[in-house]
Motif scaffolding. Structure first.
Motif, PDB file in Angstrom:
ATOM      1  N   ARG A   6       0.838  -1.215   0.000  1.00 29.16           N
ATOM      2  CA  ARG A   6       0.000   0.000   0.000  1.00 29.16           C
ATOM      3  C   ARG A   6       0.870   1.262   0.000  1.00 29.16           C
ATOM      4  O   ARG A   6       0.526   2.270  -0.603  1.00 29.16           O
ATOM      5  CB  ARG A   6      -0.924   0.012   1.228  1.00 29.16           C
ATOM      6  CG  ARG A   6      -1.934  -1.132   1.279  1.00 29.16           C
ATOM      7  CD  ARG A   6      -2.956  -1.051   0.146  1.00 29.16           C
ATOM      8  NE  ARG A   6      -3.892  -2.169   0.175  1.00 29.16           N
ATOM      9  CZ  ARG A   6      -3.790  -3.280  -0.560  1.00 29.16           C
ATOM     10  NH1 ARG A   6      -2.769  -3.442  -1.408  1.00 29.16           N
ATOM     11  NH2 ARG A   6      -4.684  -4.249  -0.473  1.00 29.16           N
ATOM     12  N   LEU A   7       2.000   1.188   0.711  1.00 28.61           N
ATOM     13  CA  LEU A   7       2.878   2.367   0.783  1.00 28.61           C
ATOM     14  C   LEU A   7       3.488   2.681  -0.580  1.00 28.61           C
ATOM     15  O   LEU A   7       3.765   3.837  -0.910  1.00 28.61           O
ATOM     16  CB  LEU A   7       3.987   2.136   1.817  1.00 28.61           C
ATOM     17  CG  LEU A   7       3.511   2.165   3.273  1.00 28.61           C
ATOM     18  CD1 LEU A   7       4.602   1.624   4.190  1.00 28.61           C
ATOM     19  CD2 LEU A   7       3.134   3.589   3.681  1.00 28.61           C
ATOM     20  N   ALA A   8       3.705   1.644  -1.377  1.00 26.61           N
ATOM     21  CA  ALA A   8       4.271   1.863  -2.714  1.00 26.61           C
ATOM     22  C   ALA A   8       3.342   2.764  -3.534  1.00 26.61           C
ATOM     23  O   ALA A   8       3.802   3.563  -4.362  1.00 26.61           O
ATOM     24  CB  ALA A   8       4.494   0.520  -3.405  1.00 26.61           C
ATOM     25  N   LEU A  21      -1.886   7.750   6.272  1.00 22.08           N
ATOM     26  CA  LEU A  21      -1.143   6.499   6.506  1.00 22.08           C
ATOM     27  C   LEU A  21      -1.634   5.800   7.773  1.00 22.08           C
ATOM     28  O   LEU A  21      -1.597   4.576   7.868  1.00 22.08           O
ATOM     29  CB  LEU A  21       0.371   6.768   6.580  1.00 22.08           C
ATOM     30  CG  LEU A  21       0.997   7.348   5.304  1.00 22.08           C
ATOM     31  CD1 LEU A  21       2.513   7.486   5.459  1.00 22.08           C
ATOM     32  CD2 LEU A  21       0.672   6.513   4.070  1.00 22.08           C
ATOM     33  N   ASN A  22      -2.117   6.595   8.732  1.00 26.52           N
ATOM     34  CA  ASN A  22      -2.695   6.007   9.959  1.00 26.52           C
ATOM     35  C   ASN A  22      -3.887   5.107   9.659  1.00 26.52           C
ATOM     36  O   ASN A  22      -4.217   4.241  10.462  1.00 26.52           O
ATOM     37  CB  ASN A  22      -3.189   7.115  10.903  1.00 26.52           C
ATOM     38  CG  ASN A  22      -2.134   7.522  11.909  1.00 26.52           C
ATOM     39  OD1 ASN A  22      -1.262   6.738  12.256  1.00 26.52           O
ATOM     40  ND2 ASN A  22      -2.220   8.754  12.373  1.00 26.52           N
ATOM     41  N   GLN A  23      -4.538   5.358   8.501  1.00 24.23           N
ATOM     42  CA  GLN A  23      -5.764   4.601   8.172  1.00 24.23           C
ATOM     43  C   GLN A  23      -5.469   3.224   7.591  1.00 24.23           C
ATOM     44  O   GLN A  23      -6.381   2.404   7.466  1.00 24.23           O
ATOM     45  CB  GLN A  23      -6.627   5.370   7.147  1.00 24.23           C
ATOM     46  CG  GLN A  23      -7.026   6.771   7.554  1.00 24.23           C
ATOM     47  CD  GLN A  23      -7.738   6.813   8.880  1.00 24.23           C
ATOM     48  OE1 GLN A  23      -8.533   5.934   9.188  1.00 24.23           O
ATOM     49  NE2 GLN A  23      -7.430   7.811   9.690  1.00 24.23           N
ATOM     50  N   LEU A  24      -4.237   2.970   7.169  1.00 26.58           N
ATOM     51  CA  LEU A  24      -3.940   1.680   6.519  1.00 26.58           C
ATOM     52  C   LEU A  24      -4.052   0.556   7.543  1.00 26.58           C
ATOM     53  O   LEU A  24      -3.452   0.621   8.628  1.00 26.58           O
ATOM     54  CB  LEU A  24      -2.519   1.691   5.924  1.00 26.58           C
ATOM     55  CG  LEU A  24      -2.261   2.683   4.785  1.00 26.58           C
ATOM     56  CD1 LEU A  24      -0.783   2.647   4.379  1.00 26.58           C
ATOM     57  CD2 LEU A  24      -3.141   2.361   3.574  1.00 26.58           C
ATOM     58  N   THR A  63       1.627   2.753  14.075  1.00 29.16           N
ATOM     59  CA  THR A  63       1.990   4.163  14.244  1.00 29.16           C
ATOM     60  C   THR A  63       2.853   4.636  13.084  1.00 29.16           C
ATOM     61  O   THR A  63       3.764   3.930  12.652  1.00 29.16           O
ATOM     62  CB  THR A  63       2.798   4.373  15.545  1.00 29.16           C
ATOM     63  OG1 THR A  63       2.032   3.882  16.642  1.00 29.16           O
ATOM     64  CG2 THR A  63       3.109   5.831  15.796  1.00 29.16           C
ATOM     65  N   VAL A  64       2.561   5.839  12.616  1.00 31.79           N
ATOM     66  CA  VAL A  64       3.370   6.493  11.580  1.00 31.79           C
ATOM     67  C   VAL A  64       4.341   7.439  12.288  1.00 31.79           C
ATOM     68  O   VAL A  64       3.933   8.170  13.194  1.00 31.79           O
ATOM     69  CB  VAL A  64       2.453   7.311  10.641  1.00 31.79           C
ATOM     70  CG1 VAL A  64       3.266   8.007   9.573  1.00 31.79           C
ATOM     71  CG2 VAL A  64       1.393   6.420  10.038  1.00 31.79           C
ATOM     72  N   GLY A  65       5.590   7.436  11.871  1.00 34.62           N
ATOM     73  CA  GLY A  65       6.600   8.260  12.545  1.00 34.62           C
ATOM     74  C   GLY A  65       6.526   9.737  12.216  1.00 34.62           C
ATOM     75  O   GLY A  65       7.485  10.479  12.473  1.00 34.62           O
TER      76      GLY A  65
END
Ligand code: 5RP
Length: 220
Positions: free
Chosen positions: A148-150, A188-191, A196-198
């Motif tokens: 998903r991050l890609a 990104l928090n929703q994935l 935790t997102v930094g």
């Protein structure tokens, strides 16, 4: 760590002592700059009632220095939280998690009325994202989250040697264009699978103390 960056970290760490109120329970983060803060705090340990720590590593240092450590559940809200950063902007948005303690750091920051971030001047950037963004993930979701991050244009790399204090994995995401840190943190928090997102932008630092070759610079 170069001698100059070490000295600048120490300057910022010492300046943070000014924010420690008499009799307070303080939040304490994680990393080499925070280690210098703990070292500076030890001679004044009677000033604080106790600390809430963001990692097992900091807990050990605090206890060795004679500073009691409380569980956040027993401490309630905190006055001040002192922690470092991997990158910081003038808006006091941060990237954190280089030491893999980001989840507890975000929790302790959320409990504190004031978040004082301490760093050497090399951490100040115009735009976040040169430092790969750490994301803590539930182990079974690691590949899913990476795919998903890609889609966000990132190149996630699994920090293979590391298991967090919470038993999770870390993905370090390279190449992200972070134009709107609060929006990206929210997205990104929703994935599913992300713990935790930094990015610390929805709750940024309130005070950023930078140690520089010319002394300290305080942004607030
Ligand atoms: C740990 C962190 C640290 O605050 C960050 O990595 C900065 O560390 P250092 O003070 O060693 O440069 O977020 O998870």
């Amino acid at each position: 760590m170069s001698a100059e960056s070490d000295a600048n970290k120490r300057l910022a760490a010492l300046a943070a002592l000014e924010f420690v109120e008499e009799g307070a329970i303080i939040g304490v983060g994680t990393g080499s700059t925070v280690n210098l803060f703990i070292e500076a705090l030890i001679p004044y340990r009677k000033r604080v009632r106790a600390a809430v720590s963001s990692s097992n590593a900091s807990t050990q240092r605090l206890l060795e220095g004679g500073i009691p450590v409380l569980d956040l559940n027993d401490a309630g809200d905190l006055g001040v939280y002192v922690d470092g950063a991997d990158e910081a902007t003038r808006a006091r948005h941060l990237i954190k998690g280089g030491g893999a303690a980001l989840t507890r750091e975000k929790i302790v920051a959320a409990a504190a009325a004031r978040f004082v971030c301490i760093a050497d001047e090399s951490k100040l950037v115009d735009r976040l994202g040169t430092f790969p963004l750490p994301i803590e993930v539930i182990p079974m979701a690691r590949s899913l989250v990476a795919r998903r991050l890609a889609a966000y244009g990132g190149r996630p790399v699994w920090r293979q040697a590391v298991v967090t204090d919470n038993g999770n994995h870390i993905l370090d995401v390279h190449g992200l264009v972070i134009d709107d840190p609060p929006a990206m943190e929210r997205d990104l928090n929703q994935l599913a699978g992300v713990v935790t997102v930094g990015l610390f932008a929805l709750r940024p630092a309130d005070v950023l103390i930078l140690g520089t070759s010319e002394g300290i610079q305080v942004l607030q």
